[in-house]
Design an enzyme around this catalytic site. Sequence first.
Site, mmCIF file in Angstrom:
data_model
loop_
_atom_site.group_PDB
_atom_site.id
_atom_site.type_symbol
_atom_site.label_atom_id
_atom_site.label_comp_id
_atom_site.label_asym_id
_atom_site.label_seq_id
_atom_site.Cartn_x
_atom_site.Cartn_y
_atom_site.Cartn_z
ATOM 1 N N ARG A 111 0.846 -1.190 0.000
ATOM 2 C CA ARG A 111 0.000 0.000 0.000
ATOM 3 C C ARG A 111 0.884 1.242 0.000
ATOM 4 N NH1 ARG A 111 -4.805 2.418 2.412
ATOM 5 N NH2 ARG A 111 -4.565 4.598 1.847
ATOM 6 N N ARG A 120 -5.356 2.031 -4.696
ATOM 7 C CA ARG A 120 -4.543 1.335 -3.697
ATOM 8 C C ARG A 120 -4.678 -0.171 -3.824
ATOM 9 N NH1 ARG A 120 -8.436 4.334 0.374
ATOM 10 N NH2 ARG A 120 -8.139 5.735 -1.329
ATOM 11 N N ASP A 123 -6.787 -1.344 1.357
ATOM 12 C CA ASP A 123 -7.180 -0.409 2.393
ATOM 13 C C ASP A 123 -7.795 -1.240 3.518
ATOM 14 O OD1 ASP A 123 -7.544 2.097 3.514
ATOM 15 O OD2 ASP A 123 -9.475 2.434 2.552
ATOM 16 N N ASP A 125 -9.491 -0.585 7.164
ATOM 17 C CA ASP A 125 -9.983 0.440 8.087
ATOM 18 C C ASP A 125 -10.746 -0.192 9.242
ATOM 19 O OD1 ASP A 125 -9.059 2.693 6.715
ATOM 20 O OD2 ASP A 125 -10.848 2.798 5.463
#
Length: 195
Positions: A111, A120, A123, A125
Site C-alpha cells: 500500500r 490502492r 485499504d 480500516d
Amino acid sequence: MSSDPTTSPVPLDVEHTVDSADSTLHNPQRAVIALGSNLGNRLETLQGAVDALEDTPGVRVTAVSPVYETEAVGGPAGQPSYFNAVVVLRTTLGPGSLLERANAVEDAFSRTREVRWGPRTLDVDIVAYDGVVSDTAELTLPHPRAHERAFVLAPWNDAEPEAELPGRGPVVALLKEVDTEGVRRRDDLDLRLPE
C-alpha cells in the site's frame, strides 16, 4: 441462513465455543474491519488480508461478508473499481494495536499513500471497536464516514444483520439512507473464513 459461512455470520453458540477453546482470546472485544482494493488481483488481496488478520495473535475472524464491487469515491478520476468487504472479528488487541496490525497488513500488500483517496492495493480500516467512541490524532472510532458509505454498510449488513454503528444506529437503517448506486454485490466471488 445460508450454509455457506462466508456469506452468513457464524452462529453465536459456535463463536462462543471457538472463543472459549482459544487460549489466546481472553475477554475478547468485537471489532469491524472494512477492506478495499482496486489495484492488482483484488480478490486475492482481500483474501490475503482476511488470512493475515486471522494469523494475528489475539484475533479471531468470526464473519466475512460477500464481495461488493464499487465505483471509486473521491480521489482522482478514472480509477478502477474497488472490491470491498467487511470482516467481523473478536480480538484481545486494543484499538491502537489493532490499528498497527491493520497498517502492517496494508504495508505487506505494498500500500502506498501518495494521493489522498487514490488507487490502492489494499485499504484496511477499523470501522467500529466494541462500542468505543473516541477521537485521537491516530484513530477515530467509529470510522467518521462509515455511516455514509454504502460500500461499508452493505457488506457489513450482510455479515452482521443486527449490527449497530455506535452513535448512528442500526446498520440496516443507515443503509436505507445512503445512495447505493454503483455498489454491486458480486455473488460470483467468494471470500472464505480462514480455517
